[in-house]
Design an enzyme around this catalytic site. Sequence first.
Site, PDB file in Angstrom:
ATOM      1  NE  ARG A 188      -4.044  -1.724   0.304  1.00 18.73           N
ATOM      2  CZ  ARG A 188      -4.184  -3.109  -0.464  1.00 18.73           C
ATOM      3  NH1 ARG A 188      -3.078  -3.362  -1.302  1.00 18.73           N
ATOM      4  NH2 ARG A 188      -5.194  -3.739  -0.483  1.00 18.73           N
ATOM      5  CG  MET A 189       4.452   1.351   1.339  1.00 18.84           C
ATOM      6  SD  MET A 189       4.416   2.676   2.496  1.00 18.84           S
ATOM      7  CE  MET A 189       6.182   3.031   2.385  1.00 18.84           C
TER       8      MET A 189
END
Length: 209
Positions: A188-189
Amino acid sequence: MRDVRRDYGQGAPIEIDDPTKPLELLSKWVQDAIDAGVTEPNAMNIATVDARGNPRNRMVLLKHIEGDDIGFFTNLESDKSVEIQGHSMVSATIWWPELERQVRIEGVATQMDRGLAEDYHSSRPRKSRLAAWASDQSRPLGSREELERRFDQYDSKFDGEDIPLPPFWGGYTVRADRVEYWEGRPSRMHERVVLTRSEEGWNLGRLYP
Ligand SMILES: Cc1cc2nc3c(=O)[nH]c(=O)nc-3n(C[C@H](O)[C@H](O)[C@H](O)COP(=O)(O)O)c2cc1C
């Protein structure tokens, strides 16, 4: 649904070669989606605001990218058109799940040149052109038969003739004021790059995901 999730991993860092051409990467990403065989690679969700200030959105097909403008075609008396005529600011998003990419374009919509709409209309299959005549888009329809009857009436009316662009059909261009590119990254970066129009030109920045 709670357990449905997927880690994204394909994305590379987003590079904007020339911030004065904010839609250059959009054209490339649409082409990447076409090349990758994505279903409806130009399907775009467009949000308008109605007279009471309520947002409303729906899918359309992105059919035009030129300079800072994107464009789509529709019935000029549809709900979306009435909403644009009342409040011209719109927001559009495209999501290509297979490529883990999203783009958001915000800007002011204006009715497209009739010539452009005519060009597009004449490139469409005959049945799509008939459907444009037959559909009183966004208005209540009594029955499926009523729609089919109207289609058949226009089919007979234009039998053996070229089907002109209906006077109530055309397109809108949206002049981008803000363009945001998003790409999925592991854990989720994700990557977010935003281009914003200012008096001096385009500003380029990054956002937390
Ligand atoms: C993938 C997809 C593409 C669509 N493309 C268009 C389009 O290009 N133009 C259009 O008028 N409607 C298109 N539609 C239908 C619209 O989503 C919508 O139902 C219709 O335009 C009426 O919207 P409105 O009542 O908000 O004006 C599309 C629907 C889907 C699912």
